[in-house]
Design a protein around this motif. Structure first.
Motif, PDB file in Angstrom:
ATOM      1  N   PHE A   1      40.488  57.444  90.257  1.00 42.82           N
ATOM      2  CA  PHE A   1      39.823  57.672  88.963  1.00 42.82           C
ATOM      3  C   PHE A   1      39.841  56.452  88.039  1.00 42.82           C
ATOM      4  CE2 PHE A   1      40.231  59.142  84.473  1.00 42.82           C
ATOM      5  CZ  PHE A   1      38.935  59.616  84.330  1.00 42.82           C
ATOM      6  N   ARG A   2      40.811  55.564  88.205  1.00 45.15           N
ATOM      7  CA  ARG A   2      41.012  54.511  87.200  1.00 45.15           C
ATOM      8  C   ARG A   2      39.759  53.642  87.022  1.00 45.15           C
ATOM      9  NH1 ARG A   2      44.003  49.624  88.973  1.00 45.15           N
ATOM     10  NH2 ARG A   2      45.375  49.960  87.204  1.00 45.15           N
TER      11      ARG A   2
ATOM     12  N   LEU B   1      51.097  49.033  93.711  1.00 48.31           N
ATOM     13  CA  LEU B   1      50.639  50.230  94.403  1.00 48.31           C
ATOM     14  C   LEU B   1      51.872  50.987  94.900  1.00 48.31           C
ATOM     15  CD1 LEU B   1      47.831  51.355  94.886  1.00 48.31           C
ATOM     16  CD2 LEU B   1      47.797  50.189  97.097  1.00 48.31           C
ATOM     17  N   LEU B   2      52.164  52.137  94.275  1.00 47.27           N
ATOM     18  CA  LEU B   2      53.345  52.910  94.702  1.00 47.27           C
ATOM     19  C   LEU B   2      53.057  53.687  95.976  1.00 47.27           C
ATOM     20  CD1 LEU B   2      54.769  54.383  91.378  1.00 47.27           C
ATOM     21  CD2 LEU B   2      55.523  52.375  92.629  1.00 47.27           C
ATOM     22  N   GLY B   3      51.789  53.988  96.184  1.00 50.23           N
ATOM     23  CA  GLY B   3      51.354  54.748  97.357  1.00 50.23           C
ATOM     24  C   GLY B   3      49.844  54.660  97.413  1.00 50.23           C
ATOM     25  N   PRO B   4      49.212  55.359  98.344  1.00 52.23           N
ATOM     26  CA  PRO B   4      47.755  55.206  98.491  1.00 52.23           C
ATOM     27  C   PRO B   4      46.950  55.683  97.290  1.00 52.23           C
ATOM     28  CG  PRO B   4      48.616  56.967  99.892  1.00 52.23           C
ATOM     29  CD  PRO B   4      49.795  56.257  99.347  1.00 52.23           C
ATOM     30  N   ARG B   5      47.551  56.538  96.461  1.00 52.47           N
ATOM     31  CA  ARG B   5      46.754  57.127  95.368  1.00 52.47           C
ATOM     32  C   ARG B   5      47.284  56.814  93.975  1.00 52.47           C
ATOM     33  NH1 ARG B   5      47.046  60.357  99.678  1.00 52.47           N
ATOM     34  NH2 ARG B   5      48.997  61.306  99.041  1.00 52.47           N
ATOM     35  N   VAL B   6      48.411  56.135  93.894  1.00 53.54           N
ATOM     36  CA  VAL B   6      49.038  55.936  92.580  1.00 53.54           C
ATOM     37  C   VAL B   6      49.331  54.459  92.322  1.00 53.54           C
ATOM     38  CG1 VAL B   6      50.967  56.555  91.079  1.00 53.54           C
ATOM     39  CG2 VAL B   6      50.078  58.223  92.710  1.00 53.54           C
ATOM     40  N   MET B   7      48.849  53.962  91.183  1.00 51.81           N
ATOM     41  CA  MET B   7      49.072  52.571  90.777  1.00 51.81           C
ATOM     42  C   MET B   7      50.047  52.557  89.590  1.00 51.81           C
ATOM     43  SD  MET B   7      47.931  49.510  91.516  1.00 51.81           S
ATOM     44  CE  MET B   7      46.233  49.398  92.044  1.00 51.81           C
ATOM     45  N   LEU B   8      50.979  51.619  89.605  1.00 49.89           N
ATOM     46  CA  LEU B   8      51.985  51.512  88.533  1.00 49.89           C
ATOM     47  C   LEU B   8      51.812  50.225  87.751  1.00 49.89           C
ATOM     48  CD1 LEU B   8      54.743  52.151  87.100  1.00 49.89           C
ATOM     49  CD2 LEU B   8      55.851  50.997  89.030  1.00 49.89           C
ATOM     50  N   ASP B   9      51.851  50.358  86.413  1.00 44.05           N
ATOM     51  CA  ASP B   9      51.939  49.203  85.524  1.00 44.05           C
ATOM     52  C   ASP B   9      53.286  49.323  84.832  1.00 44.05           C
ATOM     53  OD1 ASP B   9      51.919  47.565  83.253  1.00 44.05           O
ATOM     54  OD2 ASP B   9      49.736  47.533  83.219  1.00 44.05           O
ATOM     55  N   ASP B  10      54.282  48.573  85.308  1.00 40.17           N
ATOM     56  CA  ASP B  10      55.653  48.737  84.822  1.00 40.17           C
ATOM     57  C   ASP B  10      55.812  48.384  83.346  1.00 40.17           C
ATOM     58  OD1 ASP B  10      57.830  49.830  86.326  1.00 40.17           O
ATOM     59  OD2 ASP B  10      57.433  48.337  87.867  1.00 40.17           O
ATOM     60  N   GLU B  11      54.961  47.497  82.829  1.00 41.97           N
ATOM     61  CA  GLU B  11      55.106  47.108  81.421  1.00 41.97           C
ATOM     62  C   GLU B  11      54.807  48.268  80.481  1.00 41.97           C
ATOM     63  OE1 GLU B  11      52.733  43.633  80.769  1.00 41.97           O
ATOM     64  OE2 GLU B  11      54.251  42.320  81.635  1.00 41.97           O
ATOM     65  N   ARG B  12      54.011  49.229  80.959  1.00 36.79           N
ATOM     66  CA  ARG B  12      53.680  50.376  80.092  1.00 36.79           C
ATOM     67  C   ARG B  12      54.706  51.500  80.209  1.00 36.79           C
ATOM     68  NH1 ARG B  12      47.543  50.785  82.276  1.00 36.79           N
ATOM     69  NH2 ARG B  12      46.671  48.931  81.284  1.00 36.79           N
ATOM     70  N   CYS B  13      55.547  51.439  81.233  1.00 32.31           N
ATOM     71  CA  CYS B  13      56.486  52.545  81.504  1.00 32.31           C
ATOM     72  C   CYS B  13      57.524  52.648  80.389  1.00 32.31           C
ATOM     73  CB  CYS B  13      57.169  52.297  82.845  1.00 32.31           C
ATOM     74  SG  CYS B  13      58.450  53.478  83.233  1.00 32.31           S
ATOM     75  N   ILE B  14      57.747  53.852  79.885  1.00 29.60           N
ATOM     76  CA  ILE B  14      58.758  54.052  78.836  1.00 29.60           C
ATOM     77  C   ILE B  14      60.017  54.689  79.412  1.00 29.60           C
ATOM     78  CG2 ILE B  14      57.072  54.132  76.949  1.00 29.60           C
ATOM     79  CD1 ILE B  14      57.449  57.235  77.020  1.00 29.60           C
ATOM     80  N   LEU B  15      60.142  54.697  80.738  1.00 26.49           N
ATOM     81  CA  LEU B  15      61.362  55.125  81.430  1.00 26.49           C
ATOM     82  C   LEU B  15      61.742  56.567  81.116  1.00 26.49           C
ATOM     83  CD1 LEU B  15      63.347  51.848  80.679  1.00 26.49           C
ATOM     84  CD2 LEU B  15      62.125  52.378  82.789  1.00 26.49           C
ATOM     85  N   CYS B  16      60.727  57.405  80.972  1.00 21.41           N
ATOM     86  CA  CYS B  16      61.004  58.801  80.622  1.00 21.41           C
ATOM     87  C   CYS B  16      61.574  59.571  81.800  1.00 21.41           C
ATOM     88  CB  CYS B  16      59.733  59.469  80.115  1.00 21.41           C
ATOM     89  SG  CYS B  16      58.531  59.828  81.413  1.00 21.41           S
TER      90      CYS B  16
ATOM     91  N   CYS C   1      45.917  49.130  74.821  1.00 27.66           N
ATOM     92  CA  CYS C   1      45.112  50.368  74.808  1.00 27.66           C
ATOM     93  C   CYS C   1      43.632  50.137  75.150  1.00 27.66           C
ATOM     94  CB  CYS C   1      45.209  51.071  73.466  1.00 27.66           C
ATOM     95  SG  CYS C   1      46.882  51.478  72.988  1.00 27.66           S
ATOM     96  N   PRO C   2      43.001  49.088  74.656  1.00 26.19           N
ATOM     97  CA  PRO C   2      41.565  48.947  74.928  1.00 26.19           C
ATOM     98  C   PRO C   2      41.230  48.839  76.413  1.00 26.19           C
ATOM     99  CG  PRO C   2      42.196  47.535  73.108  1.00 26.19           C
ATOM    100  CD  PRO C   2      43.463  48.072  73.691  1.00 26.19           C
ATOM    101  N   ILE C   3      42.168  48.359  77.223  1.00 25.97           N
ATOM    102  CA  ILE C   3      41.864  48.265  78.661  1.00 25.97           C
ATOM    103  C   ILE C   3      42.692  49.249  79.481  1.00 25.97           C
ATOM    104  CG2 ILE C   3      41.086  45.861  78.613  1.00 25.97           C
ATOM    105  CD1 ILE C   3      44.016  45.384  79.976  1.00 25.97           C
ATOM    106  N   CYS C   4      43.375  50.157  78.799  1.00 24.84           N
ATOM    107  CA  CYS C   4      44.254  51.090  79.516  1.00 24.84           C
ATOM    108  C   CYS C   4      43.493  52.366  79.854  1.00 24.84           C
ATOM    109  CB  CYS C   4      45.484  51.423  78.672  1.00 24.84           C
ATOM    110  SG  CYS C   4      46.574  52.604  79.491  1.00 24.84           S
ATOM    111  N   ASP C   5      43.647  52.811  81.096  1.00 27.66           N
ATOM    112  CA  ASP C   5      42.949  54.000  81.563  1.00 27.66           C
ATOM    113  C   ASP C   5      43.453  55.277  80.897  1.00 27.66           C
ATOM    114  OD1 ASP C   5      40.812  54.077  83.351  1.00 27.66           O
ATOM    115  OD2 ASP C   5      41.957  55.308  84.729  1.00 27.66           O
ATOM    116  N   GLN C   6      44.646  55.228  80.325  1.00 28.15           N
ATOM    117  CA  GLN C   6      45.235  56.432  79.715  1.00 28.15           C
ATOM    118  C   GLN C   6      44.701  56.652  78.302  1.00 28.15           C
ATOM    119  OE1 GLN C   6      47.220  58.263  81.498  1.00 28.15           O
ATOM    120  NE2 GLN C   6      48.514  59.515  80.180  1.00 28.15           N
ATOM    121  N   ALA C   7      44.003  55.667  77.753  1.00 25.06           N
ATOM    122  CA  ALA C   7      43.506  55.789  76.373  1.00 25.06           C
ATOM    123  C   ALA C   7      42.747  57.091  76.223  1.00 25.06           C
ATOM    124  CB  ALA C   7      42.618  54.601  76.051  1.00 25.06           C
ATOM    125  N   GLY C   8      43.022  57.800  75.152  1.00 23.05           N
ATOM    126  CA  GLY C   8      42.369  59.087  74.930  1.00 23.05           C
ATOM    127  C   GLY C   8      43.248  60.252  75.308  1.00 23.05           C
ATOM    128  N   GLU C   9      44.243  60.005  76.179  1.00 26.84           N
ATOM    129  CA  GLU C   9      45.177  61.072  76.533  1.00 26.84           C
ATOM    130  C   GLU C   9      46.596  60.512  76.663  1.00 26.84           C
ATOM    131  OE1 GLU C   9      43.652  62.875  80.099  1.00 26.84           O
ATOM    132  OE2 GLU C   9      43.687  61.006  81.227  1.00 26.84           O
TER     133      GLU C   9
END
Ligand code: SF4
Length: 580
Positions: A238-239, A166-181, A129-137
């Motif tokens: 934004f990241r 890099l999934l595409g030009p605008r989206v970055m994926l960190d698979d370790e955080r993915c909860i497979l929703c 969480c301390p280095i995750c861009d999603q922290a706070g939301e």
């Protein structure tokens, strides 16, 4: 103004509280209407139900009836109808509200379920969480405070998965955080119509990826970042630029086409950091195009106009207005106005007043591109309908100003006021531009601003407030997110001064005061005020314009789910409340 249809209601019982909800409302949403939060990850109100995260497990029951007589079975202890509780927990996301449904969300069993799900979800999570861009939301972060164990019982080695993919030009994926929703997978298939994401491998090794040879690069890819409940998907734009809790949120609109997707502008200390969609079930559900998210870069673009100019020399606003007034006098009866389908309703109203004061004809330039049948219409002007409603023009615009060009060639027009339009791009030749005096109001440099006798820098949509009328004839409001660029003036101030310089009546430039004049003179607006305009907009009566030959983009391509409409086959019932 058109009143929305009223949905059929059923009464359900959530944690002992009876509440009437639209028939077919999802149980998670019914609970939300009752003020009860049912935590969830995979469920999203605008996507099909996957039911895979199990976080929304609840207890559910129905009033008991005698199978033979169908008479209610009463509970002698309470003298109320007995409730037959299902003996195991149910997922709330996959159940729609029906009459008499009982739901319990706060029992020890439900709490146990939530804690169990959280423990499983966090086993392989990197807990960064301390280095995750999603922290706070981040929903995982939020729910772990309520249902997390606080320590890990998992002593084995965690799975290592790909990071910074890099999934595409605008989206970055960190698979370790993915909860497979699978929200991103469903969005891509169901909304963006671009089947590009999927899972590979099994069990704990399941990994999100693009299909071989494909990229997540469609014009809606950033919606996957919005709906990812954790920090697995982040925006490359934004990241790591700003923590979300520092940002101010302002309601706005996407001005790139006539759809008018509702947006939120996130800013801090006068700088915009990102734009995200704002939920409006009648317009854009919870989505917006990627192309609309980068428009904030116009605010500080290198070609931004920030100096008032008269005859190429820096000037003050009032001196420039006087210079415009002199041009009005010297070319009396030979002035034309090129208004804009990008201007707000208020600006178009003042432009009409200017045209009246000068007895000048007003033209509008169309802007047509390829419609994507989702949220970008072929009509790339956000407010042509506003020009019709305010009476600035009586017909739809054309791409070329051929009528104006002919009038210039015939010597009938000597001065042209351009409200943000590049006359060269609209078909006027360099020779025609050289024959006229141009008064240019606008935000960015163009061939027209370069040729203009008077240049009046004005504001982008992010620096002012106003309204736009979208392709449904829905009047919608946008608000000022950041202060005006230095050297630029509010369009309403500039237009009101020009009306006065043209000999017209004094008009207020303050938006609320202007709305009093606007509502009194424009019948379609009735008694509405700028302040009272609903967040989701106001559907105007489009009868006077219904038969106009609209371009392809005028068709309502994107059909949002409506609470009053029956759910589409394969989709859960629509929900009317706040965004997930
Ligand atoms: Fe869900 Fe995010 Fe993983 Fe996609 S990347 S499956 S949205 S957690």
């Amino acid at each position: 103004m058109i009143a929305p249809a009223k949905p059929e209601l059923v009464t359900v019982n959530i944690d002992g509280k009876e509440i009437a909800v639209p028939k077919g409302t999802n149980v998670i949403e019914a609970a939300r209407l009752a003020g009860v939060d049912v935590p969830h990850y995979c469920y999203h109100p605008k996507l099909t139900i996957a039911g895979n995260c199990r976080m929304c497990l609840i207890e559910m029951g129905l009033p008991a009836v005698d199978p033979a007589t169908k008479a209610p079975v009463m509970d002698p202890a309470t003298s109320k109808q007995k409730i037959n509780w299902i003996p195991r927990p149910q997922i709330g996301c996959a159940t729609n509200a029906s009459a008499g449904l009982h739901v319990r969300t706060q029992t020890p069993l439900v709490k146990d379920c939530r804690e169990g799900v959280m423990e499983f979800l966090l086993i392989n999570h990197p807990l960064d969480c301390p280095i995750c861009d999603q922290a706070g939301e981040c929903k995982l972060q939020e729910q772990s405070t309520g249902y997390g164990r606080g320590y890990s019982r998992f002593i084995e080695q965690k799975n290592v998965k790909p990071k910074r993919t890099l999934l595409g030009p605008r989206v970055m994926l960190d698979d370790e955080r993915c909860i497979l929703c699978s929200r991103c997978v469903r969005f891509s298939t169901e909304i963006a119509k671009d089947d590009v994401l999927g899972f590979i491998d099994r069990g704990s090794y399941s990994t999100l990826t693009c299909y071989p040879g494909k990229k997540l690069e469609n014009n809606y890819s950033l919606n996957t970042v919005d709906i990812c409940p954790v920090g697995a998907l982040t925006s490359t734009d934004f990241r790591f630029k700003m923590r979300v809790w520092f940002l101010k949120q302002t309601d706005s609109l996407d001005p790139e086409s006539s759809v008018g997707a509702n947006t939120v502008v996130w800013s801090r200390e006068g700088a915009i950091y990102r734009i995200t969609p704002r939920r409006n079930d009648e317009v854009n559900d919870t989505w917006m195009a990627d192309s609309g998210r980068v428009l904030y870069k116009q605010v500080a673009a290198a070609d931004r106009l920030t100096a008032v100019k008269v005859n190429g020399t820096d000037s003050a606003l009032d001196i420039a207005i006087n210079a415009a007034g002199e041009l009005f006098k010297s070319s009396a009866g030979a002035v034309a106005i090129v208004g804009s389908g990008r201007s707000s309703v208020e600006e178009q109203f003042l432009t009409r007043k200017l045209a009246t004061a000068l007895s000048a004809p007003a033209y509008l330039v169309s802007r047509v591109g390829q419609g994507d049948k989702i949220l970008v219409s072929a009509d790339r002007n956000p407010n042509v309908r506003g020009a019709l409603v305010t009476g600035l023009v009586a017909a739809l615009p054309s791409a070329q100003l051929s009528e104006l060009a002919a009038a210039i060639d015939a010597g009938k027009v000597k001065t042209v006021i351009s409200v943000g339009e590049d006359l060269a791009a609209a078909g006027l030749t360099a020779a025609q531009l050289a024959k006229i005096a141009i008064i240019f109001l606008g935000t960015h440099a163009s061939a027209t601003s370069a040729a203009a006798r008077v240049v009046l820098p004005t504001l982008t949509v992010f620096e002012k407030s106003g309204t736009l009328v979208n392709q449904q004839f829905r009047l919608q409001k946008f608000l000022k997110a950041v202060p005006a660029a230095q050297g630029a003036s509010d369009d309403l101030t500039v237009l009101a001064k020009l009306v006065a310089a043209a000999g017209g009546a004094a008009l207020p430039a303050e938006i609320n005061a202007l709305w009093k004049v606007l509502a009194a003179e424009v019948p379609a607006l009735g008694t509405m005020t700028f302040t009272n305009l609903p967040e989701t907009g106001l559907l105007l009566d489009a009868t006077p314009w219904a038969m106009l030959p609209f371009v392809e983009g005028e068709t309502l391509h994107y059909k949002p789910w409506s609470p009053s409409a029956p759910p589409e086959a394969g989709k859960p019932a629509a929900k009317p409340a706040a965004a997930s």
